[in-house]
Design a protein around this motif. Sequence first.
Motif, PDB file in Angstrom:
ATOM      1  N   THR A  48       0.848  -1.193   0.000  1.00 24.58           N
ATOM      2  CA  THR A  48       0.000   0.000   0.000  1.00 24.58           C
ATOM      3  C   THR A  48       0.884   1.242   0.000  1.00 24.58           C
ATOM      4  OG1 THR A  48      -0.058   0.119   2.418  1.00 24.58           O
ATOM      5  CG2 THR A  48      -1.741  -1.259   1.351  1.00 24.58           C
ATOM      6  N   GLY A  49       0.361   2.327   0.504  1.00 27.52           N
ATOM      7  CA  GLY A  49       1.116   3.566   0.632  1.00 27.52           C
ATOM      8  C   GLY A  49       2.089   3.573   1.796  1.00 27.52           C
ATOM      9  N   PHE A  50       2.117   2.525   2.604  1.00 23.75           N
ATOM     10  CA  PHE A  50       3.112   2.420   3.673  1.00 23.75           C
ATOM     11  C   PHE A  50       4.440   2.003   3.069  1.00 23.75           C
ATOM     12  CE2 PHE A  50      -0.623   1.808   6.416  1.00 23.75           C
ATOM     13  CZ  PHE A  50      -0.294   2.630   7.476  1.00 23.75           C
ATOM     14  N   ASP A  51       5.530   2.693   3.443  1.00 18.97           N
ATOM     15  CA  ASP A  51       6.839   2.202   3.012  1.00 18.97           C
ATOM     16  C   ASP A  51       7.227   1.042   3.911  1.00 18.97           C
ATOM     17  OD1 ASP A  51       8.050   3.274   5.374  1.00 18.97           O
ATOM     18  OD2 ASP A  51       8.687   5.095   4.312  1.00 18.97           O
ATOM     19  N   ALA A 127      -7.713  -1.907   5.121  1.00 20.39           N
ATOM     20  CA  ALA A 127      -7.453  -1.995   6.556  1.00 20.39           C
ATOM     21  C   ALA A 127      -7.612  -0.665   7.297  1.00 20.39           C
ATOM     22  CB  ALA A 127      -6.056  -2.559   6.793  1.00 20.39           C
ATOM     23  N   PHE A 128      -7.261   0.436   6.643  1.00 19.23           N
ATOM     24  CA  PHE A 128      -7.385   1.758   7.253  1.00 19.23           C
ATOM     25  C   PHE A 128      -8.085   2.677   6.267  1.00 19.23           C
ATOM     26  CE2 PHE A 128      -3.345  -0.046   8.841  1.00 19.23           C
ATOM     27  CZ  PHE A 128      -3.768  -0.302  10.135  1.00 19.23           C
ATOM     28  N   PRO A 129      -8.844   3.642   6.740  1.00 16.46           N
ATOM     29  CA  PRO A 129      -9.579   4.528   5.826  1.00 16.46           C
ATOM     30  C   PRO A 129      -8.665   5.320   4.902  1.00 16.46           C
ATOM     31  CG  PRO A 129     -10.148   5.002   8.131  1.00 16.46           C
ATOM     32  CD  PRO A 129      -9.125   3.912   8.128  1.00 16.46           C
ATOM     33  N   GLU A 130      -7.425   5.559   5.292  1.00 19.32           N
ATOM     34  CA  GLU A 130      -6.485   6.324   4.464  1.00 19.32           C
ATOM     35  C   GLU A 130      -6.020   5.549   3.238  1.00 19.32           C
ATOM     36  OE1 GLU A 130      -6.185   7.691   8.731  1.00 19.32           O
ATOM     37  OE2 GLU A 130      -6.181   5.749   7.740  1.00 19.32           O
ATOM     38  N   LEU A 131      -6.146   4.233   3.284  1.00 21.69           N
ATOM     39  CA  LEU A 131      -5.687   3.395   2.176  1.00 21.69           C
ATOM     40  C   LEU A 131      -6.694   3.444   1.037  1.00 21.69           C
ATOM     41  CD1 LEU A 131      -4.420   0.247   4.108  1.00 21.69           C
ATOM     42  CD2 LEU A 131      -3.077   2.159   3.226  1.00 21.69           C
ATOM     43  N   LEU A 132      -6.206   3.811  -0.133  1.00 16.90           N
ATOM     44  CA  LEU A 132      -7.047   3.898  -1.322  1.00 16.90           C
ATOM     45  C   LEU A 132      -6.806   2.737  -2.277  1.00 16.90           C
ATOM     46  CD1 LEU A 132      -6.522   7.713  -2.040  1.00 16.90           C
ATOM     47  CD2 LEU A 132      -8.286   6.609  -0.615  1.00 16.90           C
ATOM     48  N   MET A 133      -5.670   2.051  -2.089  1.00 15.62           N
ATOM     49  CA  MET A 133      -5.303   0.944  -2.970  1.00 15.62           C
ATOM     50  C   MET A 133      -4.421  -0.053  -2.241  1.00 15.62           C
ATOM     51  SD  MET A 133      -1.811   1.073  -3.579  1.00 15.62           S
ATOM     52  CE  MET A 133      -1.764  -0.014  -4.984  1.00 15.62           C
ATOM     53  N   GLU A 134      -4.344  -1.248  -2.806  1.00 16.75           N
ATOM     54  CA  GLU A 134      -3.424  -2.274  -2.321  1.00 16.75           C
ATOM     55  C   GLU A 134      -3.116  -3.181  -3.500  1.00 16.75           C
ATOM     56  OE1 GLU A 134      -3.383  -5.769   1.099  1.00 16.75           O
ATOM     57  OE2 GLU A 134      -4.436  -3.884   1.477  1.00 16.75           O
ATOM     58  N   ILE A 135      -1.890  -3.658  -3.569  1.00 18.29           N
ATOM     59  CA  ILE A 135      -1.500  -4.580  -4.645  1.00 18.29           C
ATOM     60  C   ILE A 135      -0.903  -5.832  -4.027  1.00 18.29           C
ATOM     61  CG2 ILE A 135       0.733  -3.435  -5.000  1.00 18.29           C
ATOM     62  CD1 ILE A 135       0.444  -4.186  -8.004  1.00 18.29           C
ATOM     63  N   ASP A 136      -1.379  -6.960  -4.493  1.00 19.29           N
ATOM     64  CA  ASP A 136      -0.929  -8.266  -4.032  1.00 19.29           C
ATOM     65  C   ASP A 136      -0.177  -8.922  -5.184  1.00 19.29           C
ATOM     66  OD1 ASP A 136      -0.878 -10.449  -2.167  1.00 19.29           O
ATOM     67  OD2 ASP A 136      -2.458 -11.414  -3.308  1.00 19.29           O
ATOM     68  N   VAL A 137       0.992  -9.504  -4.884  1.00 18.96           N
ATOM     69  CA  VAL A 137       1.884 -10.002  -5.946  1.00 18.96           C
ATOM     70  C   VAL A 137       2.356 -11.407  -5.637  1.00 18.96           C
ATOM     71  CG1 VAL A 137       4.145  -9.626  -7.038  1.00 18.96           C
ATOM     72  CG2 VAL A 137       2.677  -7.679  -6.519  1.00 18.96           C
ATOM     73  N   GLU A 138       2.386 -12.244  -6.688  1.00 14.98           N
ATOM     74  CA  GLU A 138       2.995 -13.571  -6.619  1.00 14.98           C
ATOM     75  C   GLU A 138       3.999 -13.682  -7.765  1.00 14.98           C
ATOM     76  OE1 GLU A 138       0.434 -16.964  -6.127  1.00 14.98           O
ATOM     77  OE2 GLU A 138      -1.132 -15.669  -5.292  1.00 14.98           O
ATOM     78  N   ALA A 139       5.143 -14.272  -7.471  1.00 14.59           N
ATOM     79  CA  ALA A 139       6.210 -14.393  -8.478  1.00 14.59           C
ATOM     80  C   ALA A 139       6.813 -15.797  -8.414  1.00 14.59           C
ATOM     81  CB  ALA A 139       7.291 -13.340  -8.205  1.00 14.59           C
TER      82      ALA A 139
END
Length: 144
Positions: A48-51, A127-139
């Motif tokens: 997400t936007g969290f580093d 998870a939090f109202p500030e989150l506008l997006m999330e990306i899930d990745v498999e490699a």
Amino acid sequence: MTATTARFRKFKTGDFYPSGMGASEHHVQNEFSMAVRSGRRIFLRGQTGFDLDGTFHGINNVAEQTEQACRNVKQLLEEAGGTMEDVCKITVYLTEREYRSSAYAVIAEHFRGVFPCSTGLIVEGLAFPELLMEIDVEAVVRGE
């Protein structure tokens, strides 16, 4: 041959999130990893936007949050011995349909030439109202 499993950037939820963004709301001290590699497969925690140190970037800005999430994906893959070119599947969660063009423009830059399978979902919230997006990745790491 048995696949070995390695866990990268282990953390406890109550210690990771800054106060005011969920730290006190966790009733259970969950223990997670940012990345898990099992054999040639790499699974990433939704980014997400969290580093990776827990600082939030992009308040009210889906493009900035997506940029941070994609930077995290690249770094986590590299720490687990992979590259962006190893990505097979992404799932993108957005809280508003209108965010698609901004978020996917950023994703296009980071995944240029990779051609992963992709699923995009519009969700009621993250998870939090500030989150506008999330990306899930498999490699899957190639060539081993």
